[in-house]
Design a protein around this motif. Structure first.
Motif, short mmCIF file in Angstrom:
data_model
loop_
_atom_site.label_atom_id
_atom_site.label_comp_id
_atom_site.label_asym_id
_atom_site.label_seq_id
_atom_site.Cartn_x
_atom_site.Cartn_y
_atom_site.Cartn_z
N ILE A 1 0.83 -1.20 0.00
CA ILE A 1 0.00 0.00 0.00
C ILE A 1 0.86 1.25 0.00
O ILE A 1 2.04 1.23 0.33
CB ILE A 1 -0.93 0.03 1.22
CG1 ILE A 1 -0.12 -0.20 2.48
CG2 ILE A 1 -2.05 -0.95 1.10
CD1 ILE A 1 -0.93 -0.21 3.72
N GLN A 2 0.24 2.36 -0.37
CA GLN A 2 0.89 3.66 -0.35
C GLN A 2 0.40 4.42 0.88
O GLN A 2 -0.80 4.68 1.01
CB GLN A 2 0.54 4.46 -1.61
CG GLN A 2 1.32 5.77 -1.78
CD GLN A 2 2.79 5.55 -2.03
OE1 GLN A 2 3.18 4.54 -2.60
NE2 GLN A 2 3.62 6.47 -1.58
N PRO A 3 1.29 4.77 1.82
CA PRO A 3 0.86 5.45 3.05
C PRO A 3 0.15 6.78 2.77
O PRO A 3 0.47 7.49 1.82
CB PRO A 3 2.17 5.68 3.81
CG PRO A 3 3.11 4.67 3.26
CD PRO A 3 2.73 4.52 1.82
N ASP A 4 -0.82 7.10 3.61
CA ASP A 4 -1.54 8.37 3.54
C ASP A 4 -0.65 9.44 4.17
O ASP A 4 -0.31 9.35 5.34
CB ASP A 4 -2.86 8.26 4.30
CG ASP A 4 -3.71 9.51 4.18
OD1 ASP A 4 -3.19 10.55 3.74
OD2 ASP A 4 -4.90 9.44 4.55
N VAL B 1 -3.65 4.63 6.22
CA VAL B 1 -3.49 5.31 7.50
C VAL B 1 -2.65 4.46 8.45
O VAL B 1 -1.66 4.92 9.03
CB VAL B 1 -4.86 5.61 8.15
CG1 VAL B 1 -4.68 6.23 9.53
CG2 VAL B 1 -5.68 6.53 7.26
N LEU B 2 -3.03 3.19 8.60
CA LEU B 2 -2.33 2.32 9.53
C LEU B 2 -0.89 2.05 9.11
O LEU B 2 -0.02 1.82 9.94
CB LEU B 2 -3.08 0.99 9.66
CG LEU B 2 -4.48 1.05 10.27
CD1 LEU B 2 -5.08 -0.34 10.34
CD2 LEU B 2 -4.46 1.69 11.65
N ALA B 3 -0.64 2.08 7.81
CA ALA B 3 0.70 1.76 7.31
C ALA B 3 1.57 2.99 7.11
O ALA B 3 2.61 2.91 6.46
CB ALA B 3 0.59 0.99 6.00
N ASN B 4 1.17 4.11 7.67
CA ASN B 4 1.97 5.33 7.55
C ASN B 4 2.98 5.37 8.69
O ASN B 4 2.65 5.69 9.82
CB ASN B 4 1.06 6.57 7.61
CG ASN B 4 1.82 7.85 7.29
OD1 ASN B 4 3.03 7.91 7.46
ND2 ASN B 4 1.10 8.86 6.83
N PHE B 5 4.23 5.06 8.39
CA PHE B 5 5.30 5.06 9.39
C PHE B 5 6.31 6.17 9.13
O PHE B 5 7.39 6.19 9.72
CB PHE B 5 6.01 3.70 9.39
CG PHE B 5 5.09 2.53 9.46
CD1 PHE B 5 4.17 2.41 10.49
CD2 PHE B 5 5.11 1.55 8.49
CE1 PHE B 5 3.31 1.33 10.56
CE2 PHE B 5 4.25 0.46 8.54
CZ PHE B 5 3.34 0.35 9.58
#
Length: 271
Positions: free
Chosen positions: A101-104, A161-165
């Motif tokens: 996925i692409q982070p938000d 959203v969850l994968a935005n680090f």
């Protein structure tokens, strides 16, 4: 009285506020999933105000500013179950599930109302707080993975959203400050969120606004309070927390020094 927090694991806690209200400008380093058990929560973000009550579930993304005010209600304290969704757990989850996925880049807090699946998941944590010993890592991992799976099943847009680090990068200082001046937090946090060290933040701020951050922030907060009281006919006691002041007495003193009259008299002043 006051604030009580009970941990059964570093990522799982029960939070309780007994006072008439508790206000905080929050900036979480991890995603937080919060289920309100009792009481009310007011969230202020920019010019938007939202109210939530018992049974509601909220998600606070990491590195996002929001003002949270918790209130007791109906003779009950404000109480909530809180789950930390750490970057490591989320990285492991997405790696295991092979989701690309692409982070938000700009996530905002979300509400899921009283969704029965989230309620069931988070309510099932409550009996564990009655145990005398810490919860095993195996059970914690299962509960958190269950919560992540439910979030993904009920919100198709939650993965970015969850994968935005990502850590905050350097952004336009003026735009950020104009949107977030009502948040009361240390200057180094403002610097962090704009992608700057504290020294660079202060230097760039002086260059941009020709004054110090504290003077500029105080003036902007007072101007917003004046508008809310005079034009919107709101009470000073309902405004001072939202605009960034922590103490009503200090707010009144600063307001009178700035405008020449007390906050309670603002609505009677001539245009």
């Amino acid at each position: 009285m006051g604030h009580h927090t009970q941990y059964i694991h570093p990522d799982l806690k029960l939070s309780r506020f007994d006072d008439k209200f508790y206000k905080a400008d929050v900036l979480f380093e991890q995603h937080l999933l919060v289920w309100i058990i009792s009481g009310e929560t007011k969230i202020v973000q920019g010019d938007q105000t939202h109210w939530f009550g018992a049974g509601d579930t909220l998600l606070f993304p990491r590195n996002q500013l929001v003002t949270v005010i918790n209130y007791p209600k109906d003779g009950l304290p404000h109480q909530s179950a809180v789950m930390h969704l750490t970057p490591q757990r989320l990285t492991d989850f997405y790696a295991k599930n092979r989701v690309d996925i692409q982070p938000d880049p700009a996530p905002v807090f979300r509400t899921f109302g009283r969704h029965p699946l989230l309620k069931s998941c988070l309510a099932s944590l409550i009996p564990y707080f009655e145990l005398k010993e810490a919860l095993s890592e195996g059970i914690v991992s299962l509960k958190i993975e269950e919560a992540i799976t439910i979030l993904r099943s009920i919100d198709a847009s939650i993965d970015p959203v969850l994968a935005n680090f990502n850590e905050p990068g350097k952004i336009n200082l003026a735009d950020f400050m104009e949107q977030h001046y009502q948040f009361n937090m240390p200057m180094d946090k403002f610097g962090y969120l704009t992608g700057r060290s504290l020294t660079t933040f202060k230097r760039d701020f002086k260059k941009t606004f020709q004054t110090t951050p504290q003077k500029w922030l105080t003036n902007k907060r007072l101007e917003l309070a004046h508008y809310q009281i005079k034009e919107k006919k709101r009470r000073p006691s309902d405004v001072y927390l939202e605009v960034g002041f922590e103490n009503l007495s200090h707010f009144g003193h600063a307001f009178k020094k700035r405008f020449g009259y007390a906050p309670g008299s603002a609505s009677q002043q001539e245009p």
